[in-house]
Design a protein around this motif. Sequence first.
Motif, PDB file in Angstrom:
ATOM      1  N   LEU A  34      18.247 -32.828  -8.502  1.00 51.75           N
ATOM      2  CA  LEU A  34      17.653 -32.620 -10.004  1.00 51.75           C
ATOM      3  C   LEU A  34      18.567 -32.098 -11.063  1.00 51.75           C
ATOM      4  CD1 LEU A  34      14.157 -31.413  -8.864  1.00 51.75           C
ATOM      5  CD2 LEU A  34      14.564 -33.752  -9.758  1.00 51.75           C
ATOM      6  N   ALA A  35      19.455 -31.131 -10.569  1.00 52.36           N
ATOM      7  CA  ALA A  35      20.445 -30.457 -11.416  1.00 52.36           C
ATOM      8  C   ALA A  35      21.248 -31.721 -11.640  1.00 52.36           C
ATOM      9  CB  ALA A  35      21.043 -29.492 -10.743  1.00 52.36           C
ATOM     10  N   LYS A  36      21.703 -32.420 -10.925  1.00 52.22           N
ATOM     11  CA  LYS A  36      22.793 -33.602 -11.376  1.00 52.22           C
ATOM     12  C   LYS A  36      22.378 -34.580 -12.265  1.00 52.22           C
ATOM     13  CE  LYS A  36      25.578 -33.207  -7.239  1.00 52.22           C
ATOM     14  NZ  LYS A  36      26.130 -33.496  -5.895  1.00 52.22           N
ATOM     15  N   LYS A  37      21.168 -34.808 -12.187  1.00 49.20           N
ATOM     16  CA  LYS A  37      20.208 -35.749 -13.107  1.00 49.20           C
ATOM     17  C   LYS A  37      20.049 -35.058 -14.613  1.00 49.20           C
ATOM     18  CE  LYS A  37      17.587 -38.345  -9.574  1.00 49.20           C
ATOM     19  NZ  LYS A  37      16.180 -38.708  -9.310  1.00 49.20           N
ATOM     20  N   GLY A  38      20.096 -33.769 -14.546  1.00 45.23           N
ATOM     21  CA  GLY A  38      19.940 -33.172 -15.664  1.00 45.23           C
ATOM     22  C   GLY A  38      18.456 -32.639 -15.874  1.00 45.23           C
ATOM     23  N   LEU A  39      17.606 -32.794 -14.756  1.00 42.04           N
ATOM     24  CA  LEU A  39      16.421 -32.342 -15.008  1.00 42.04           C
ATOM     25  C   LEU A  39      15.966 -30.983 -14.896  1.00 42.04           C
ATOM     26  CD1 LEU A  39      14.794 -35.354 -12.947  1.00 42.04           C
ATOM     27  CD2 LEU A  39      15.292 -35.259 -15.359  1.00 42.04           C
ATOM     28  N   VAL A  40      16.916 -30.385 -14.303  1.00 43.57           N
ATOM     29  CA  VAL A  40      16.921 -28.898 -13.985  1.00 43.57           C
ATOM     30  C   VAL A  40      18.041 -28.301 -14.401  1.00 43.57           C
ATOM     31  CG1 VAL A  40      15.117 -28.990 -12.100  1.00 43.57           C
ATOM     32  CG2 VAL A  40      17.500 -28.711 -11.561  1.00 43.57           C
ATOM     33  N   THR A  41      18.008 -27.019 -14.829  1.00 41.90           N
ATOM     34  CA  THR A  41      19.202 -26.130 -15.045  1.00 41.90           C
ATOM     35  C   THR A  41      19.543 -25.250 -13.780  1.00 41.90           C
ATOM     36  OG1 THR A  41      17.832 -24.314 -16.128  1.00 41.90           O
ATOM     37  CG2 THR A  41      19.022 -26.221 -17.602  1.00 41.90           C
ATOM     38  N   GLN A  42      20.632 -24.866 -13.861  1.00 44.98           N
ATOM     39  CA  GLN A  42      21.165 -24.110 -12.668  1.00 44.98           C
ATOM     40  C   GLN A  42      21.845 -22.877 -13.261  1.00 44.98           C
ATOM     41  OE1 GLN A  42      24.260 -26.032 -10.280  1.00 44.98           O
ATOM     42  NE2 GLN A  42      23.247 -25.703  -8.322  1.00 44.98           N
TER      43      GLN A  42
END
Length: 117
Positions: free
Chosen positions: A48-56
């Motif tokens: 999800l982070a790689k898709k830009g849907l969540v921030t890490q």
Amino acid sequence: MARNDLEREVMTKLWDAGEPLTVRQVHDLLSRERDLAYTTVMTVLDRLAKKGLVTQQRADRAYRYAPSQTREEMTAGVMLDALSATPDMDAALAYFVGQLPPEALRAAIEKARNIER
């Protein structure tokens, strides 16, 4: 459970939390309903982070994850993607709107009027 279903469940847990969560916290929330490996949750959050849907966000030795958009913004984006994939967007949108109950349509129009652009 399909992979996309698990991504949706992870996103729901993040939205419901209202604050960034660690992998352990998301795993604990999801494990109340089903048996999932910690590494599975970690992989889903990384995807999800790689898709830009969540921030890490780095927090000590762990990462905390937060949705990059509100639930409403993401839903609207999915709907716009679906509408733009059809050759007749106006017809698809008209059909969709025609399926809405009158109270939902009134509420949507009212909210659209109040959106700051």
